[in-house]
Structures are given as C-alpha cells and as structure tokens.
Design an enzyme around this catalytic site. Sequence first.
Site, PDB file in Angstrom:
ATOM      1  N   GLU A  36       2.538   0.837  10.606  1.00  0.00           N
ATOM      2  CA  GLU A  36       2.349   0.183   9.311  1.00  0.00           C
ATOM      3  C   GLU A  36       3.060   0.937   8.196  1.00  0.00           C
ATOM      4  O   GLU A  36       3.647   0.327   7.300  1.00  0.00           O
ATOM      5  CB  GLU A  36       0.849   0.054   9.000  1.00  0.00           C
ATOM      6  CG  GLU A  36       0.110  -0.921   9.899  1.00  0.00           C
ATOM      7  CD  GLU A  36       0.605  -2.347   9.771  1.00  0.00           C
ATOM      8  OE1 GLU A  36       1.260  -2.678   8.755  1.00  0.00           O
ATOM      9  OE2 GLU A  36       0.348  -3.145  10.688  1.00  0.00           O
ATOM     10  N   TYR A 119      -3.634  -1.902   1.533  1.00  0.00           N
ATOM     11  CA  TYR A 119      -3.066  -2.692   2.629  1.00  0.00           C
ATOM     12  C   TYR A 119      -3.124  -1.940   3.962  1.00  0.00           C
ATOM     13  O   TYR A 119      -3.578  -2.483   4.970  1.00  0.00           O
ATOM     14  CB  TYR A 119      -1.604  -3.083   2.340  1.00  0.00           C
ATOM     15  CG  TYR A 119      -0.936  -3.522   3.612  1.00  0.00           C
ATOM     16  CD1 TYR A 119      -1.192  -4.767   4.136  1.00  0.00           C
ATOM     17  CD2 TYR A 119      -0.126  -2.643   4.348  1.00  0.00           C
ATOM     18  CE1 TYR A 119      -0.653  -5.160   5.355  1.00  0.00           C
ATOM     19  CE2 TYR A 119       0.410  -3.023   5.563  1.00  0.00           C
ATOM     20  CZ  TYR A 119       0.144  -4.288   6.055  1.00  0.00           C
ATOM     21  OH  TYR A 119       0.656  -4.662   7.268  1.00  0.00           O
ATOM     22  N   ASP A 137      -0.184  -8.294   2.969  1.00  0.00           N
ATOM     23  CA  ASP A 137       1.165  -7.789   2.744  1.00  0.00           C
ATOM     24  C   ASP A 137       1.997  -8.905   2.130  1.00  0.00           C
ATOM     25  O   ASP A 137       1.495 -10.000   1.823  1.00  0.00           O
ATOM     26  CB  ASP A 137       1.781  -7.255   4.045  1.00  0.00           C
ATOM     27  CG  ASP A 137       2.318  -8.360   4.943  1.00  0.00           C
ATOM     28  OD1 ASP A 137       1.823  -9.515   4.854  1.00  0.00           O
ATOM     29  OD2 ASP A 137       3.225  -8.085   5.745  1.00  0.00           O
TER      30      ASP A 137
END
Length: 312
Positions: A36, A119, A137
């Site tokens: 990520e 996030y 996102d």
Amino acid sequence: MPHPLVPPILHWFDAHRRDLPWRAADRTPWSVLVSEVMLQQTPVVRVLPVWRAWQERWPGPAELAGAGHDEVLRAWGRLGYPRRALRLHDCALTVVERHGGVLPADEAGLRSLPGIGEYTAAAVVAFAHGRRSVVLDTNVRRVLARALDGAALPTAHLTAGERTRAAAVVPPDDASAARWNAAVMELGALVCTARAPACTSCPVADRCAWLAEGRPPDALAQRRRRQGWHGTDRQARGAVMALLREAVGGGTVEAAAVEAACPDADQRERVLAGLLADHLVERNGDGLQLPRGPHLQGARTAAPTPPAGAPR
C-alpha cells in the site's frame, strides 16, 4: 439489503480481479502494508518487481529495521517519492521497538505508526485482516463520485460528507466489506479510469449518474492542471537521487557530477536544500552521499510478522 452498487461490482470483481502477490494466501499484514505504501501515486506494473525484491530481502519489520537508510533508498529505486521509503523504515523501527515486531491490527494502532495515515490503516485492516473498514483511495473516490454524484472526478480533498457516503455503501459484515473495498478499487483502476473510462465494460453503467447525465466534463479541471515533468524540480531531484543510488560501492558523488545532473544553479540549490531537509542525502566534504541513517542493531532476531488474514 446491500447498496445497489455492491452486488454487480462484487460479481464483476470475481471474474476480473488481478492475481497480485499481496492478495495471495501467504501474504502477511506487513507485506500488505508495504504494497500500500509503494502503490501510493505509483502504478502496479512499476511496484511489482520492487515489492517482490523488497519482500525477499526484508520480509518483515524486524528485517527492515536492521537496514540503513542508504540500503532502503537504493532498494526503493525509481518508484518515486523516496520519502515513502524512509517513512516505511521508521515504521518498521517503531513496530519492533514498541510492538514487539508485530504490526498492530486495528486502525487506531496502525495510524499511530510513522507515515501511516487514514487510507493505509483502513486498507491494511480490510486487505490483510478481512475486516470492515472504509477504504478511500483515488480510484474508489472516482467510482463513487461518478456513480452517485454524477461528477467526472472527486474534489481534490476528501470531505467528511464523502466519508459518510462511502461508509453507507460498505457492506456491514466483515467478509463482504473487505471484498467490496478491493472490488471497487479494482473497478476504478481497470475500468472507471480518470482519463479513458471504459463505460461499456462497467458493471454499474446502468446506475451511474455521470453516464446518465452524458458524462459531463470535470467542473474543477482548471484547478487541477498539473505541471509538466521535464525541467521540473521533481525531475532534477530524481536525477540527483539516481546518481547517489548508482554510486559505485555506495560512495560519494562529487559536486561536478551533481552539477552535470542539475546544471541550473538556482534549481540545483533548491533541489539540494529540499533533499537535505528531507534527509534523503547528506554532505560528505564537497560531495553528496545517501544517508546511512538509523538502524536497529540485532533487529533481525526480533519477533516474526504475524500470520496473514483473509485474501484481498
């Protein structure tokens, strides 16, 4: 009852999801977090080889915490935004020193770590642990903005109203919520793209407000105009960082080589000031080198990464 967007997008995802290594059954929460961080503003095709090499070298926070900043920056290569690499290293140090080498499994614990924001924490909870969270996102925001609001693109900054609306769409149970977060993100990445959306292939085209209104243009287009790449400070920063990563034996790059990579004196001064402030380079006499940085001695024997959660 699930939100009307959920069943068709989940069905589409079952047929079209990409086989990505951070979705594999043997992934760990740490490997998901690394993916990520790497994927922020960077396409999958560029991340894949770096992520694989990184995981082979540093499979968990304990291994990464034992590395120096220079090693980490070289391994990051040309992914861009190299401060992400240093934040990931700081995160590994914190996990080892404060959490016994085990990555926190809840959003609050994750957000307490260096460099981990809203996030990323939500994504790790969903994709590593298979639990309900609201993952927002750019891809997810774009799908929801078009389908629900009729807007070509979402606003530049996430709003409280956007969070509330997104939370109302996420299914209430953990398994479906985790699948939904992955599915809607995949739809945004592959079909509902920013520049060339493939509306004829979209599983929710029949209920998309933006398509129903004739795909109106972006109302905020003038505010979004982005600076080109060639000749920018970002390009110059990248050129200097490439010199340092590729220095023979990890040594010093002389001032003349830096001047050749960034010939404009004013730009060079700005770029070097920024790189020094970001702790991405350090001076060595008249030249520059990658920072050796802090590393945790003996970290390689710390607690292992916990087992993986549900598939992404």
